[in-house]
Design an enzyme around this catalytic site. Sequence first.
Site, mmCIF file in Angstrom:
data_model
loop_
_atom_site.group_PDB
_atom_site.id
_atom_site.type_symbol
_atom_site.label_atom_id
_atom_site.label_comp_id
_atom_site.label_asym_id
_atom_site.label_seq_id
_atom_site.Cartn_x
_atom_site.Cartn_y
_atom_site.Cartn_z
ATOM 1 N N CYS B 158 0.628 -0.877 0.049
ATOM 2 C CA CYS B 158 -0.021 -0.132 0.040
ATOM 3 C C CYS B 158 0.792 1.210 0.013
ATOM 4 O O CYS B 158 0.681 2.403 -0.919
ATOM 5 C CB CYS B 158 -1.456 0.125 1.295
ATOM 6 S SG CYS B 158 -1.500 -1.621 1.733
ATOM 7 N N HIS B 159 1.961 1.576 0.903
ATOM 8 C CA HIS B 159 2.362 2.409 0.547
ATOM 9 C C HIS B 159 3.954 2.063 1.182
ATOM 10 O O HIS B 159 4.793 2.925 1.251
ATOM 11 C CB HIS B 159 2.083 3.362 2.315
ATOM 12 C CG HIS B 159 1.100 3.825 2.335
ATOM 13 N ND1 HIS B 159 0.020 2.912 2.884
ATOM 14 C CD2 HIS B 159 -0.120 4.483 1.735
ATOM 15 C CE1 HIS B 159 -1.358 2.792 2.661
ATOM 16 N NE2 HIS B 159 -0.934 4.195 1.652
ATOM 17 N N GLY B 160 4.409 1.619 1.048
ATOM 18 C CA GLY B 160 5.846 0.167 0.026
ATOM 19 C C GLY B 160 6.611 0.529 1.412
ATOM 20 O O GLY B 160 8.005 0.193 1.987
ATOM 21 N N PRO B 173 7.028 3.523 5.164
ATOM 22 C CA PRO B 173 7.364 4.849 5.787
ATOM 23 C C PRO B 173 6.408 4.349 7.192
ATOM 24 O O PRO B 173 6.585 5.672 8.328
ATOM 25 C CB PRO B 173 5.434 5.697 5.123
ATOM 26 C CG PRO B 173 4.870 4.882 5.107
ATOM 27 C CD PRO B 173 6.476 3.767 3.810
#
Lengths: 434, 194
Positions: B158-160, B173
């Site tokens: 989703c956000h790596g 993140p």
Amino acid sequence: MSFPWAKHYEPKFALTKWVDERLPLPRLVYNAVGAGYPVPRNLNYFWNFGVLAGAALAAQIVTGIVLAMHYAANGGVAFDSVEHIMRDVNAGWFLRYAHANGASMFFIVVYIHIFRGLYYGSYKAPREIVWLLGVVIFLLMMATAFMGYVLPWGQMSFWGAQVITGFFSAIPIVGDTIRVWLLGGYAPDDAALNRFFSLHYLLPFVIAAVIVLHIWALHIPGSNNPTGVDVKGEQDTVPFHPYYTAKDGFGLGIFLVLFAFLIFFAPNYLGHPDNYIPANPLATPAHIVPEWYFWPFYAILRAFTSDFILPAKLWGVLAMFGSIVLLFFLPWLDSSPVRSTNYRPLYRIFFWVLVADVLVLGYCGGSPAEPAYVIVSQIAAAYYFAHFLVILPIVSRMERPRPLPNSITEAVLAKHGGTSPTETAMSGSVLTAE
Amino acid sequence: MATVDNAVPPGEDPAPFHEAVDDPRRRDFINIAAVAWAGVGGAIVVLPLINQMSPSADVLALSTTEVDLSKIEAGQGVVTSFRKQPLFVRHLTPKEIAEADAVPLGELRDPQTLADRTKPGKTNWLITLGVCTHLGCIPLGIHEGENRGQFGGYFCPCHGSQYDTAARIRKGPAPKNLAVPPYTFSSDTTVTVG
């Protein structure tokens, strides 16, 4: 704002002054339930019940909102979700018992409030709209309480929904169609349960809005009082705060003690044990009985047993709704110029007979539909209508009222053995309701 | 009766209506006491209204999960559920353990050793919540063939966010390593989580 000597709101702090200039909400509160509202100085404890009804509604809304966080409006799980509230949710037992018994407390105080209005002529000019809005509130309360009672989806919930929606099938020609439309089916089921939940959540807020109108309409002429005599000057009134805030606060304390007693010591006393049986569309309970606050109307419904021009079923429904709709016409059925029944010796007797009649109807409504109870219901229902449609109009025209006091202050001083400050002797009968 | 705001009836001699008044008056005390007591009552009533939103008894009853480890080969992992959240149970290979132990703590955003995140003598069993500490998505990598990211642990697409073989955050993140729930080995092949 009802009288010229009403105190004016003066903000104490820079902040309240700043707010008041932009949104005069503190001023509104001050003029509604603060020192800005002058109230007759002679109110008795029967004048507590309006505030108590408001407190009961507030309690119902608060407990209802938190119960809705745990309740599931689905026929398959509704009953279990109520048991989940009772057993698993923190303080859930307390919240549900408070909500269930809060409904009873609400109706108790509202019935006393209504009979207070009946006794002291609070429905008479210039307060007719206050009374009409009150009847609207009462009807909304009945609809709300009925729908709420369906939600636990026990046997009484289910069969209550069946019976009450059956009223509408009494309407000629379109009745059955209307009933099917109301239920969203041929018998109470998920569709009905969901819409009842939605409306049961909505209507209390509608009630709250009509209460605002009720109080607004009241504050134009100002409050009535036990003598029924108009306020004649500043000496007849005291500011609402601190006098009646303190008195209402005391009454609220008593109310909460009784409420707490019900919740903690007799939480199921007013309920029906059959509602702890999950709803079963294939088995009817031996006696389908509504909650106690509907008993008098239920008795009127069941008093009609034979067809006469219209079918008996339709007569019962018409009479039941008629018994409430009748109250809308009360200000014009009673033509007596005197408000307070204290000064109406003949009507006073009939008032108490009506109270007894309603209690008898209530007793019959809570009993099984056996011949003896039905006959008593018929007599009592007939008397109920006769009271409003025959006795009251006749009595209000023929009776000779007792002399009214010249003013509220005079009545107060006479009661407490003082002398009237204006030195006026009690004059003869004053028949004009100013 | 004399009142505070004292409406002396018109035409009356005001003298008897003026009594000596102490400051503070007895009535001030009664007022403050009554309002304070009402406040105490109000506060007590608010408690159940707040507490009803805490987890109910049936939710708390679901707060332990038993996992049978006997069927999980090294290199494999299973997803089960703990408190209605995905629970990653991974049987690390010796190579994955060595990779995790080779990372200097200074390089880590949330410094922990593999030993910190497993039970003594059971460092091959990596048991974590499958909830990315960034925004709560479920990372990939528990099943063979899924993208495990460049560190061979878990990868949250989703956000790596990238986790290593000790499920420690290495890149992306997410601020924290995947959470290790409280658990005990009730036998050699059974774990009780919660």
